[in-house]
Scaffold this motif. Structure first.
Motif, PDB file in Angstrom:
ATOM      1  N   ILE B  34       0.636  -1.300  -0.137  1.00  0.00           N
ATOM      2  CA  ILE B  34      -0.037   0.279   0.081  1.00  0.00           C
ATOM      3  C   ILE B  34       1.267   1.479   0.158  1.00  0.00           C
ATOM      4  CG2 ILE B  34      -1.644   1.459   1.275  1.00  0.00           C
ATOM      5  CD1 ILE B  34      -2.806  -1.306   2.394  1.00  0.00           C
ATOM      6  N   SER B  37       3.914   1.620  -3.037  1.00  0.00           N
ATOM      7  CA  SER B  37       3.201   2.093  -4.371  1.00  0.00           C
ATOM      8  C   SER B  37       3.112   2.925  -5.008  1.00  0.00           C
ATOM      9  CB  SER B  37       1.645   1.380  -4.543  1.00  0.00           C
ATOM     10  OG  SER B  37       1.043   0.394  -4.477  1.00  0.00           O
ATOM     11  N   LEU B  40       6.315   2.909  -7.180  1.00  0.00           N
ATOM     12  CA  LEU B  40       5.673   2.575  -8.310  1.00  0.00           C
ATOM     13  C   LEU B  40       5.083   3.772  -9.288  1.00  0.00           C
ATOM     14  CD1 LEU B  40       5.786   0.165 -10.883  1.00  0.00           C
ATOM     15  CD2 LEU B  40       3.192   0.337  -9.577  1.00  0.00           C
ATOM     16  N   VAL B  41       4.324   5.109  -8.999  1.00  0.00           N
ATOM     17  CA  VAL B  41       3.541   5.630  -9.587  1.00  0.00           C
ATOM     18  C   VAL B  41       4.333   6.840 -10.073  1.00  0.00           C
ATOM     19  CG1 VAL B  41       2.090   7.316  -9.451  1.00  0.00           C
ATOM     20  CG2 VAL B  41       1.138   4.918  -8.383  1.00  0.00           C
ATOM     21  N   LYS B  42       5.264   6.529  -8.923  1.00  0.00           N
ATOM     22  CA  LYS B  42       6.478   7.563  -8.945  1.00  0.00           C
ATOM     23  C   LYS B  42       7.847   7.262 -10.290  1.00  0.00           C
ATOM     24  CE  LYS B  42       9.053  11.839  -7.771  1.00  0.00           C
ATOM     25  NZ  LYS B  42       8.542  13.075  -9.032  1.00  0.00           N
ATOM     26  N   LEU B  43       7.894   5.890 -10.160  1.00  0.00           N
ATOM     27  CA  LEU B  43       9.156   5.722 -10.776  1.00  0.00           C
ATOM     28  C   LEU B  43       8.420   5.824 -12.478  1.00  0.00           C
ATOM     29  CD1 LEU B  43      11.982   4.439 -11.421  1.00  0.00           C
ATOM     30  CD2 LEU B  43      11.238   2.022 -11.327  1.00  0.00           C
ATOM     31  N   VAL B  68      12.015   1.720  -3.894  1.00  0.00           N
ATOM     32  CA  VAL B  68      12.196   1.292  -5.213  1.00  0.00           C
ATOM     33  C   VAL B  68      12.193  -0.568  -4.892  1.00  0.00           C
ATOM     34  CG1 VAL B  68      13.357   1.113  -7.378  1.00  0.00           C
ATOM     35  CG2 VAL B  68      12.198   3.305  -6.157  1.00  0.00           C
ATOM     36  N   PHE B  71       9.841  -2.097  -2.889  1.00  0.00           N
ATOM     37  CA  PHE B  71       8.646  -1.671  -3.625  1.00  0.00           C
ATOM     38  C   PHE B  71       8.818  -3.623  -4.785  1.00  0.00           C
ATOM     39  CE2 PHE B  71       6.686  -1.989  -7.510  1.00  0.00           C
ATOM     40  CZ  PHE B  71       5.331  -2.634  -7.930  1.00  0.00           C
ATOM     41  N   ALA B  75       6.368  -6.454  -4.128  1.00  0.00           N
ATOM     42  CA  ALA B  75       5.915  -7.096  -5.750  1.00  0.00           C
ATOM     43  C   ALA B  75       5.960  -7.925  -6.186  1.00  0.00           C
ATOM     44  CB  ALA B  75       5.903  -5.712  -6.798  1.00  0.00           C
TER      45      ALA B  75
END
Lengths: 130, 126
Positions: B34, B37, B40-43, B68, B71, B75
């Motif tokens: 949670i 993430s 991930l969105v930033k990447l 990262v 994540f 993930a």
């Protein structure tokens, strides 16, 4: 095991109009599989970054094409959908929220939340303040 | 009358203490993902237009390196557990099921190693 005569079957899944909760349930599974596939592109992106400026620039050229831009926003939406429905699974695992009314209310809340989160990322990203 | 399951049968069938490990770890990694993430969105956001040097500097900041890496680890772990459940539900033949689960697990392990190595290689160039 093939029966010698066709036997009556119980009604198949397709004959029902699926309730919203059932649609969200299978969508959770589908987004999970698609997000797993999307992890491949995250690995490619990081590898391109590791390979240096030229490799990263060409990866960005691919990522910047119209189709890939659409896919990456679909990926972000799928992520938020899976996240919101996943939170509901955690609530269920805690033994809460199984009443019919609650189920439908949560369904709409998580659909709205996943759209709002995607929009929030879109706005923040376009303002360069993510 | 014997109530005890023979050891030969109990072995490998998910005895007490470890039977719920996968179910539990799917939840633990879910909860971890949670907050993770965000990275991930930033990447994905950075990949759209941000130049190489700026992206590298972002990744080199300790909070982002750890974000990262965490994540990626969580993930792939979560994905392998989830895909396993999907395979167990829809693949009927025992042999195909086992091989597919191996492939998913090996693939997740390999891809996460590649991703982690990429992060470390990027840091070395900084």
């Amino acid at each position: 095991m093939n029966a010698p005569h066709p036997r009556p079957l119980s009604p198949h899944l397709q004959v029902y109009r699926l309730p919203l909760t059932a649609v969200l349930s299978i969508t959770h599974r589908i987004t999970g599989v698609l997000l797993s596939a999307g992890l491949l592109s995250v690995v490619c992106l990081l590898s391109a970054l590791a390979a240096g400026p030229e490799a990263y620039a060409s990866a960005q050229a691919i990522a910047g094409s119209g189709g890939m831009r659409f896919l990456s926003w679909a990926f972000i939406y799928a992520l938020f959908f899976h996240l919101c429905h996943g939170i509901r699974h955690l609530i269920w695992d805690a033994g809460q929220g199984f009443e019919a009314g609650t189920l439908n209310r949560y369904a709409w809340i998580e659909l709205t939340a996943s759209v709002l989160l995607t929009l929030a990322v879109f706005v923040l990203s376009s303002r360069d303040s993510l | 009358m014997k109530y005890r399951t023979p050891l030969a049968k109990a072995r490998g069938l998910g005895a007490a203490r470890s039977g719920t490990t996968r179910w539990w770890m799917e939840r633990v990694t879910a909860a971890a993902l949670i907050p993770l993430s965000y990275w991930l969105v930033k990447l994905v956001d950075l990949s759209a237009t941000t130049p190489y040097a700026e992206t590298r500097d972002w990744l080199a900041a300790p909070v982002n390196t750890v974000g990262v890496i965490a994540f990626v680890a969580a993930a792939f772990y979560h994905a392998a557990l989830g895909l396993r459940v999907v395979i167990e539900d829809y693949v009927d033949r025992e042999g195909s099921k086992i091989v597919l689960i191996w492939l998913v697990n090996l693939g997740a392990a390999l891809l996460s190693l590649i991703a982690l190595l990429a992060v470390f290689r990027t840091l070395q160039t900084g």
